[in-house]
Design a protein around this motif. Structure first.
Motif, PDB file in Angstrom:
ATOM      1  N   ASP A 262       0.810  -1.212   0.000  1.00  0.00           N
ATOM      2  CA  ASP A 262       0.000   0.000   0.000  1.00  0.00           C
ATOM      3  C   ASP A 262       0.844   1.264   0.000  1.00  0.00           C
ATOM      4  O   ASP A 262       0.354   2.341  -0.366  1.00  0.00           O
ATOM      5  CB  ASP A 262      -0.945   0.010   1.206  1.00  0.00           C
ATOM      6  CG  ASP A 262      -2.065  -1.004   1.065  1.00  0.00           C
ATOM      7  OD1 ASP A 262      -2.406  -1.356  -0.085  1.00  0.00           O
ATOM      8  OD2 ASP A 262      -2.601  -1.453   2.097  1.00  0.00           O
ATOM      9  N   GLU A 263       2.103   1.148   0.426  1.00  0.00           N
ATOM     10  CA  GLU A 263       2.991   2.308   0.429  1.00  0.00           C
ATOM     11  C   GLU A 263       3.776   2.430  -0.872  1.00  0.00           C
ATOM     12  O   GLU A 263       3.914   3.530  -1.423  1.00  0.00           O
ATOM     13  CB  GLU A 263       3.960   2.211   1.614  1.00  0.00           C
ATOM     14  CG  GLU A 263       3.282   2.258   2.980  1.00  0.00           C
ATOM     15  CD  GLU A 263       4.267   2.051   4.106  1.00  0.00           C
ATOM     16  OE1 GLU A 263       5.492   1.992   3.837  1.00  0.00           O
ATOM     17  OE2 GLU A 263       3.834   1.937   5.269  1.00  0.00           O
ATOM     18  N   VAL A 264       4.286   1.320  -1.354  1.00  0.00           N
ATOM     19  CA  VAL A 264       5.160   1.341  -2.526  1.00  0.00           C
ATOM     20  C   VAL A 264       4.367   1.204  -3.829  1.00  0.00           C
ATOM     21  O   VAL A 264       4.663   1.871  -4.827  1.00  0.00           O
ATOM     22  CB  VAL A 264       6.198   0.209  -2.428  1.00  0.00           C
ATOM     23  CG1 VAL A 264       7.126   0.209  -3.638  1.00  0.00           C
ATOM     24  CG2 VAL A 264       7.002   0.330  -1.141  1.00  0.00           C
ATOM     25  N   GLY A 265       3.369   0.350  -3.813  1.00  0.00           N
ATOM     26  CA  GLY A 265       2.667  -0.002  -5.036  1.00  0.00           C
ATOM     27  C   GLY A 265       2.033   1.160  -5.778  1.00  0.00           C
ATOM     28  O   GLY A 265       2.251   1.318  -6.990  1.00  0.00           O
ATOM     29  N   PRO A 266       1.238   2.002  -5.103  1.00  0.00           N
ATOM     30  CA  PRO A 266       0.560   3.071  -5.840  1.00  0.00           C
ATOM     31  C   PRO A 266       1.511   4.038  -6.529  1.00  0.00           C
ATOM     32  O   PRO A 266       1.228   4.504  -7.646  1.00  0.00           O
ATOM     33  CB  PRO A 266      -0.254   3.770  -4.746  1.00  0.00           C
ATOM     34  CG  PRO A 266      -0.495   2.714  -3.720  1.00  0.00           C
ATOM     35  CD  PRO A 266       0.759   1.901  -3.709  1.00  0.00           C
ATOM     36  N   LYS A 267       2.645   4.339  -5.920  1.00  0.00           N
ATOM     37  CA  LYS A 267       3.605   5.265  -6.532  1.00  0.00           C
ATOM     38  C   LYS A 267       4.167   4.683  -7.823  1.00  0.00           C
ATOM     39  O   LYS A 267       4.300   5.386  -8.833  1.00  0.00           O
ATOM     40  CB  LYS A 267       4.734   5.566  -5.541  1.00  0.00           C
ATOM     41  CG  LYS A 267       4.286   6.266  -4.276  1.00  0.00           C
ATOM     42  CD  LYS A 267       5.452   6.426  -3.300  1.00  0.00           C
ATOM     43  CE  LYS A 267       5.006   7.035  -1.984  1.00  0.00           C
ATOM     44  NZ  LYS A 267       6.129   7.147  -1.009  1.00  0.00           N
ATOM     45  N   LEU A 268       4.496   3.403  -7.782  1.00  0.00           N
ATOM     46  CA  LEU A 268       5.018   2.766  -8.990  1.00  0.00           C
ATOM     47  C   LEU A 268       3.917   2.578 -10.032  1.00  0.00           C
ATOM     48  O   LEU A 268       4.156   2.709 -11.240  1.00  0.00           O
ATOM     49  CB  LEU A 268       5.650   1.423  -8.637  1.00  0.00           C
ATOM     50  CG  LEU A 268       6.945   1.499  -7.837  1.00  0.00           C
ATOM     51  CD1 LEU A 268       7.334   0.124  -7.293  1.00  0.00           C
ATOM     52  CD2 LEU A 268       8.084   2.067  -8.685  1.00  0.00           C
ATOM     53  N   ARG A 269       2.729   2.289  -9.577  1.00  0.00           N
ATOM     54  CA  ARG A 269       1.605   2.107 -10.502  1.00  0.00           C
ATOM     55  C   ARG A 269       1.337   3.386 -11.285  1.00  0.00           C
ATOM     56  O   ARG A 269       1.030   3.342 -12.480  1.00  0.00           O
ATOM     57  CB  ARG A 269       0.368   1.681  -9.698  1.00  0.00           C
ATOM     58  CG  ARG A 269      -0.814   1.235 -10.549  1.00  0.00           C
ATOM     59  CD  ARG A 269      -0.520  -0.073 -11.224  1.00  0.00           C
ATOM     60  NE  ARG A 269      -1.706  -0.590 -11.906  1.00  0.00           N
ATOM     61  CZ  ARG A 269      -1.698  -1.178 -13.083  1.00  0.00           C
ATOM     62  NH1 ARG A 269      -0.571  -1.336 -13.733  1.00  0.00           N
ATOM     63  NH2 ARG A 269      -2.804  -1.622 -13.635  1.00  0.00           N
ATOM     64  N   GLU A 270       1.474   4.525 -10.634  1.00  0.00           N
ATOM     65  CA  GLU A 270       1.277   5.806 -11.311  1.00  0.00           C
ATOM     66  C   GLU A 270       2.278   6.019 -12.444  1.00  0.00           C
ATOM     67  O   GLU A 270       1.995   6.741 -13.398  1.00  0.00           O
ATOM     68  CB  GLU A 270       1.386   6.949 -10.301  1.00  0.00           C
ATOM     69  CG  GLU A 270       0.210   7.058  -9.351  1.00  0.00           C
ATOM     70  CD  GLU A 270       0.420   8.127  -8.291  1.00  0.00           C
ATOM     71  OE1 GLU A 270       1.454   8.843  -8.372  1.00  0.00           O
ATOM     72  OE2 GLU A 270      -0.431   8.255  -7.397  1.00  0.00           O
ATOM     73  N   LEU A 271       3.429   5.395 -12.322  1.00  0.00           N
ATOM     74  CA  LEU A 271       4.454   5.507 -13.357  1.00  0.00           C
ATOM     75  C   LEU A 271       4.225   4.534 -14.508  1.00  0.00           C
ATOM     76  O   LEU A 271       4.961   4.555 -15.492  1.00  0.00           O
ATOM     77  CB  LEU A 271       5.835   5.254 -12.750  1.00  0.00           C
ATOM     78  CG  LEU A 271       6.277   6.194 -11.635  1.00  0.00           C
ATOM     79  CD1 LEU A 271       7.605   5.738 -11.042  1.00  0.00           C
ATOM     80  CD2 LEU A 271       6.383   7.625 -12.147  1.00  0.00           C
ATOM     81  N   GLY A 272       3.239   3.658 -14.375  1.00  0.00           N
ATOM     82  CA  GLY A 272       2.956   2.670 -15.407  1.00  0.00           C
ATOM     83  C   GLY A 272       3.490   1.289 -15.116  1.00  0.00           C
ATOM     84  O   GLY A 272       3.379   0.393 -15.955  1.00  0.00           O
ATOM     85  N   VAL A 273       4.099   1.096 -13.941  1.00  0.00           N
ATOM     86  CA  VAL A 273       4.595  -0.234 -13.584  1.00  0.00           C
ATOM     87  C   VAL A 273       3.411  -1.177 -13.390  1.00  0.00           C
ATOM     88  O   VAL A 273       2.417  -0.822 -12.736  1.00  0.00           O
ATOM     89  CB  VAL A 273       5.449  -0.170 -12.304  1.00  0.00           C
ATOM     90  CG1 VAL A 273       5.869  -1.567 -11.856  1.00  0.00           C
ATOM     91  CG2 VAL A 273       6.675   0.712 -12.524  1.00  0.00           C
TER      92      VAL A 273
END
Length: 262
Positions: free
Chosen positions: A222-233
């Motif tokens: 929940d901390e790491v995932g959304p930030k990377l998801r926003e980048l398209g990961v």
């Protein structure tokens, strides 16, 4: 046109083939598949990377052949194959064979190599980082050409994953050849690398949305995932080593994936 952000979340496990006997590794692969992981990777080294440097360890591609039989749903691959250790044509044939054994579930992960002990102990020339990247640049078209010639053909177009974050050479190779880019980076570094990858794609006339973005992760989803998801990961891989192979982090990431994809 499909964009990176539109790809569903996938979860990978790097099941590091060290400090455990093979029965434990096989059982853990089965457990991870039962948990619902999407991809199970090993790695391509000859010695452990941490812990006892002379501890238990197994070779990468013979293990992938075994996983092709012992698993039934997950994709499998190396994170990543060292280009230096095998002739490119041979590697293509090995990949085609494992892909057929698995029913079309192989990902061909590849990189230029970096662990000097492997080279020294097994008689490969270590050279320089730039030289190893030049060798990878030479090998990738040869792999592609051999895959086109083999009979029987792979079960599908084998996805090529290139691992590494080198901005001048590695990411340029990703833009030219890869279906998946894998990096080991926090969100801030990943953002920079992805931006550079997109610039290389523009230089070679490729749509960057064609390349799946994959990152090795630590920490809470929940901390790491959304930030990377926003980048398209879209692919998130956790690692675990023997002898115990703790899958608690993997379970959290699988639950997070299910929430994101629902």
């Amino acid at each position: 046109m499909t964009t990176s952000a539109a790809r569903p979340v996938r979860i990978g496990l790097q099941l590091q083939p060290q400090h455990a006997d093979y029965a434990k590794i096989r059982a853990t692969a089965s457990e991870a598949e039962d948990l619902g992981v999407d991809i199970i990777f090993n790695w391509d080294h000859f010695y452990p990377l941490y812990g006892d440097p002379d501890g238990l360890h197994y070779e990468c591609w013979t293990m992938l052949g075994a996983w092709a039989e012992s698993t039934s749903r997950v994709e499998i691959g190396a994170l990543v194959t060292c280009n230096s250790y095998r002739n490119p044509e041979l590697l293509a044939d090995m990949a085609r064979t494992v892909d057929n054994i698995s029913g079309g579930r192989l990902i061909l992960g590849i990189g230029s190599g970096w662990f000097q002990k492997d080279y020294d102990e097994y008689g490969y020339e270590f050279g320089t980082a730039g030289g190893r990247l030049d060798d990878l640049a030479d090998a990738l078209p040869r792999i592609e050409s051999r895959l086109d010639k083999l009979n029987p053909q792979p079960q599908r177009k084998i996805p090529v994953l290139i691992g590494g974050g080198g901005e001048k050479k590695t990411l340029k190779l990703v833009a030219k050849h890869a279906d998946i880019w894998h990096g080991f980076a926090d969100p801030e570094v990943a953002e920079r690398k992805i931006g550079i990858l997109r610039a290389h794609c523009a230089d070679v006339g490729r749509d960057p949305a064609e390349i799946e973005l994959s990152v090795g992760v630590q920490g809470e989803p929940d901390e790491v995932g959304p930030k990377l998801r926003e980048l398209g990961v879209s692919t998130f891989t956790v690692g675990t080593g023997g002898p115990d192979y703790d899958l608690s982090a993997l379970s959290k990431w699988i639950a997070w994936r299910d929430a994101q994809n629902s």
